[in-house]
Scaffold this motif. Sequence first.
Motif, PDB file in Angstrom:
ATOM      1  N   LYS A  35       0.825  -1.202   0.000  1.00 56.03           N
ATOM      2  CA  LYS A  35       0.000   0.000   0.000  1.00 56.03           C
ATOM      3  C   LYS A  35       0.866   1.261   0.000  1.00 56.03           C
ATOM      4  O   LYS A  35       1.841   1.370   0.739  1.00 56.03           O
ATOM      5  CB  LYS A  35      -0.925   0.018   1.227  1.00 56.03           C
ATOM      6  N   CYS A  36       0.471   2.195  -0.814  1.00 52.76           N
ATOM      7  CA  CYS A  36       1.115   3.511  -0.870  1.00 52.76           C
ATOM      8  C   CYS A  36       0.897   4.225   0.460  1.00 52.76           C
ATOM      9  O   CYS A  36      -0.154   4.077   1.089  1.00 52.76           O
ATOM     10  CB  CYS A  36       0.491   4.297  -2.020  1.00 52.76           C
ATOM     11  N   CYS A  37       1.877   5.012   0.883  1.00 52.34           N
ATOM     12  CA  CYS A  37       1.756   5.690   2.177  1.00 52.34           C
ATOM     13  C   CYS A  37       2.138   7.162   2.082  1.00 52.34           C
ATOM     14  O   CYS A  37       3.122   7.530   1.456  1.00 52.34           O
ATOM     15  CB  CYS A  37       2.637   4.997   3.214  1.00 52.34           C
ATOM     16  N   ILE A  38       1.336   7.975   2.754  1.00 50.10           N
ATOM     17  CA  ILE A  38       1.665   9.383   3.016  1.00 50.10           C
ATOM     18  C   ILE A  38       1.737   9.520   4.525  1.00 50.10           C
ATOM     19  O   ILE A  38       0.813   9.136   5.235  1.00 50.10           O
ATOM     20  CB  ILE A  38       0.586  10.341   2.465  1.00 50.10           C
ATOM     21  N   SER A  39       2.833  10.063   5.035  1.00 49.76           N
ATOM     22  CA  SER A  39       2.987  10.171   6.484  1.00 49.76           C
ATOM     23  C   SER A  39       3.510  11.538   6.878  1.00 49.76           C
ATOM     24  O   SER A  39       4.262  12.175   6.136  1.00 49.76           O
ATOM     25  CB  SER A  39       3.949   9.090   6.996  1.00 49.76           C
ATOM     26  N   SER A  40       3.135  11.960   8.078  1.00 47.58           N
ATOM     27  CA  SER A  40       3.777  13.131   8.666  1.00 47.58           C
ATOM     28  C   SER A  40       5.248  12.806   8.897  1.00 47.58           C
ATOM     29  O   SER A  40       5.625  11.653   9.112  1.00 47.58           O
ATOM     30  CB  SER A  40       3.084  13.532   9.971  1.00 47.58           C
ATOM     31  N   LYS A  41       6.071  13.838   8.829  1.00 48.75           N
ATOM     32  CA  LYS A  41       7.523  13.671   8.939  1.00 48.75           C
ATOM     33  C   LYS A  41       7.899  13.578  10.412  1.00 48.75           C
ATOM     34  O   LYS A  41       8.410  14.526  11.008  1.00 48.75           O
ATOM     35  CB  LYS A  41       8.215  14.850   8.269  1.00 48.75           C
ATOM     36  N   VAL A  42       7.641  12.393  11.006  1.00 46.51           N
ATOM     37  CA  VAL A  42       7.846  12.211  12.441  1.00 46.51           C
ATOM     38  C   VAL A  42       8.747  11.019  12.702  1.00 46.51           C
ATOM     39  O   VAL A  42       8.818  10.079  11.909  1.00 46.51           O
ATOM     40  CB  VAL A  42       6.494  11.993  13.162  1.00 46.51           C
ATOM     41  N   GLY A  43       9.452  11.067  13.833  1.00 45.32           N
ATOM     42  CA  GLY A  43      10.276   9.949  14.262  1.00 45.32           C
ATOM     43  C   GLY A  43      11.222   9.473  13.181  1.00 45.32           C
ATOM     44  O   GLY A  43      11.872  10.259  12.491  1.00 45.32           O
ATOM     45  N   SER A  44      11.263   8.156  13.013  1.00 47.24           N
ATOM     46  CA  SER A  44      12.156   7.542  12.028  1.00 47.24           C
ATOM     47  C   SER A  44      11.434   7.157  10.747  1.00 47.24           C
ATOM     48  O   SER A  44      11.979   6.404   9.937  1.00 47.24           O
ATOM     49  CB  SER A  44      12.818   6.305  12.640  1.00 47.24           C
ATOM     50  N   VAL A  45      10.233   7.687  10.548  1.00 48.23           N
ATOM     51  CA  VAL A  45       9.495   7.405   9.305  1.00 48.23           C
ATOM     52  C   VAL A  45      10.317   7.789   8.065  1.00 48.23           C
ATOM     53  O   VAL A  45      10.327   7.044   7.077  1.00 48.23           O
ATOM     54  CB  VAL A  45       8.129   8.122   9.309  1.00 48.23           C
ATOM     55  N   PRO A  46      11.045   8.926   8.082  1.00 46.30           N
ATOM     56  CA  PRO A  46      11.842   9.266   6.894  1.00 46.30           C
ATOM     57  C   PRO A  46      12.953   8.268   6.580  1.00 46.30           C
ATOM     58  O   PRO A  46      13.515   8.308   5.485  1.00 46.30           O
ATOM     59  CB  PRO A  46      12.430  10.646   7.255  1.00 46.30           C
ATOM     60  N   ASP A  47      13.281   7.383   7.521  1.00 53.11           N
ATOM     61  CA  ASP A  47      14.262   6.338   7.228  1.00 53.11           C
ATOM     62  C   ASP A  47      13.687   5.271   6.303  1.00 53.11           C
ATOM     63  O   ASP A  47      14.434   4.529   5.668  1.00 53.11           O
ATOM     64  CB  ASP A  47      14.753   5.679   8.519  1.00 53.11           C
ATOM     65  N   LEU A  48      12.365   5.202   6.244  1.00 54.75           N
ATOM     66  CA  LEU A  48      11.699   4.260   5.336  1.00 54.75           C
ATOM     67  C   LEU A  48      11.139   4.960   4.103  1.00 54.75           C
ATOM     68  O   LEU A  48      11.348   4.518   2.970  1.00 54.75           O
ATOM     69  CB  LEU A  48      10.570   3.525   6.077  1.00 54.75           C
ATOM     70  N   ILE A  49      10.440   6.065   4.316  1.00 55.42           N
ATOM     71  CA  ILE A  49       9.813   6.781   3.198  1.00 55.42           C
ATOM     72  C   ILE A  49      10.760   7.846   2.666  1.00 55.42           C
ATOM     73  O   ILE A  49      11.145   8.774   3.380  1.00 55.42           O
ATOM     74  CB  ILE A  49       8.484   7.435   3.620  1.00 55.42           C
ATOM     75  N   ASP A  50      11.150   7.697   1.404  1.00 53.77           N
ATOM     76  CA  ASP A  50      11.930   8.722   0.705  1.00 53.77           C
ATOM     77  C   ASP A  50      10.934   9.621  -0.019  1.00 53.77           C
ATOM     78  O   ASP A  50      10.314   9.207  -1.014  1.00 53.77           O
ATOM     79  CB  ASP A  50      12.882   8.068  -0.303  1.00 53.77           C
ATOM     80  N   ASP A  99       0.491  19.875   9.336  1.00 59.15           N
ATOM     81  CA  ASP A  99       0.258  20.645   8.110  1.00 59.15           C
ATOM     82  C   ASP A  99      -0.800  19.948   7.245  1.00 59.15           C
ATOM     83  O   ASP A  99      -0.473  19.196   6.328  1.00 59.15           O
ATOM     84  CB  ASP A  99       1.575  20.797   7.347  1.00 59.15           C
ATOM     85  N   TYR A 100      -2.065  20.204   7.530  1.00 60.60           N
ATOM     86  CA  TYR A 100      -3.141  19.529   6.794  1.00 60.60           C
ATOM     87  C   TYR A 100      -3.190  19.965   5.336  1.00 60.60           C
ATOM     88  O   TYR A 100      -3.567  19.182   4.462  1.00 60.60           O
ATOM     89  CB  TYR A 100      -4.494  19.745   7.485  1.00 60.60           C
ATOM     90  N   ARG A 101      -2.775  21.188   5.050  1.00 60.52           N
ATOM     91  CA  ARG A 101      -2.721  21.621   3.644  1.00 60.52           C
ATOM     92  C   ARG A 101      -1.644  20.851   2.886  1.00 60.52           C
ATOM     93  O   ARG A 101      -1.830  20.476   1.727  1.00 60.52           O
ATOM     94  CB  ARG A 101      -2.465  23.128   3.558  1.00 60.52           C
ATOM     95  N   GLY A 102      -0.507  20.617   3.562  1.00 58.44           N
ATOM     96  CA  GLY A 102       0.557  19.821   2.953  1.00 58.44           C
ATOM     97  C   GLY A 102       0.102  18.398   2.688  1.00 58.44           C
ATOM     98  O   GLY A 102       0.414  17.820   1.639  1.00 58.44           O
ATOM     99  N   LEU A 103      -0.645  17.815   3.625  1.00 50.48           N
ATOM    100  CA  LEU A 103      -1.198  16.478   3.421  1.00 50.48           C
ATOM    101  C   LEU A 103      -2.154  16.466   2.236  1.00 50.48           C
ATOM    102  O   LEU A 103      -2.093  15.577   1.378  1.00 50.48           O
ATOM    103  CB  LEU A 103      -1.919  16.008   4.695  1.00 50.48           C
ATOM    104  N   ALA A 104      -3.006  17.467   2.160  1.00 51.91           N
ATOM    105  CA  ALA A 104      -3.966  17.549   1.043  1.00 51.91           C
ATOM    106  C   ALA A 104      -3.233  17.655  -0.295  1.00 51.91           C
ATOM    107  O   ALA A 104      -3.642  17.034  -1.298  1.00 51.91           O
ATOM    108  CB  ALA A 104      -4.902  18.731   1.248  1.00 51.91           C
ATOM    109  N   GLN A 105      -2.149  18.422  -0.333  1.00 54.21           N
ATOM    110  CA  GLN A 105      -1.372  18.559  -1.578  1.00 54.21           C
ATOM    111  C   GLN A 105      -0.789  17.218  -2.021  1.00 54.21           C
ATOM    112  O   GLN A 105      -0.804  16.881  -3.208  1.00 54.21           O
ATOM    113  CB  GLN A 105      -0.247  19.582  -1.374  1.00 54.21           C
TER     114      GLN A 105
END
Length: 375
Positions: A295-310, A322-328
């Motif tokens: 499954k495709c994922c969109i996540s807030s830039k928290v913790g170590s999530v950026p170590d998985l999601i590029d 940033d709900y506007r950023g999420l919407a974008q």
Amino acid sequence: MKVLHLISGGDTGGAKTHIINLCSKLKNLVALKIICFMYGQFYEEVKDAGIDIDVIQQSSRFDLSVVDKIAKIIENENYDIIHCHGARANFIGMFLKLKIKNKPFITTVHSDFDLDFQDSFYKRVVFSFLNKLALKRFDYFVSVGSALIDKIKGLGVSEDRIFLLYNGFDFSKEISYVHKDEFLSKFFDKRIYENKIVIGNLSRLYKVKGLDVFIKAANIIVKKYSNVLFLIGGSGPQRESLNLMISEYNLNDKVFLLGSIKNPYDFFNSIDINVISSYSETFPYSILEATALEKCCISSKVGSVPDLIDDGKNGFLFDAGDYRGLAQKIEILLQNENLIKEFGHLLSKKAKEKFSAENMARMQFEIYKSILSKK
């Protein structure tokens, strides 16, 4: 090597998933036992995984009669390491350490301990204080994400007593789930979700999970796109306020609270895009569970999530809150639906290579060896 794990047994989040995934593989490397303080879903799942577990029941969180019982087990069975998970186990571990002088005590920090009890004033004041008091008594710390290391240092812990261990998922296990129609038809008529892009958020309904961010982003998207549906799975104290928010934004036919989800894979199989909107996380298991189904994922830039999601390469990140950023980010995927499958595949590939339960167990074993060599 003999290791005793302590955990409350009432856990429903990442700590529960972590210890089951870890111990299901670690039991092949060390002799281990789990002791928890109550019967329930955690106990049953551990038993089903073939992991040695006992229950020593507490009459309340402050029932310290369990300390002597566990101390006798440690001495009689000669455990080399005592490994605690979560606030309740840390509290018991603090008193155990007064009785067991010659064994290293380790705790795994699964989340930001200043944010663990945000939805209850009493728990935030009392349990947070007691947990931090207990944490300072431990010999070594395991952080499930790099972002927590500075937090642990803030307790006055030197860096040589902290080990990094990312959450891992058992991608080899068979995953069962029902068909999308069978799952979603429990909640609403097929016409509601038919031919829709389904965007889901599976989490406990707590403030820290940022579900207000998810709903605000949905409010922006549904004004532009009619072929989108937003689902929130999970239970918790925020349910009433979230329902009120959905009504205030007039989103009752676009955003649905599904309640507690027994099998997360039923949920993930039924969505197209997985969203994590938390204000704070370490390394959420819901990403790994969803990646098992690509499954495709969109996540807030928290913790170590950026170590998985590029960001922009195998998924999307946005700034917490940033709900506007999420919407974008959602809109980019809606305008290019091929990316949904492409990102899901690429994210799953990276997760299987770097965040497997086997890797996690091997790393934990090396941590134990390092600690015992220091002893």
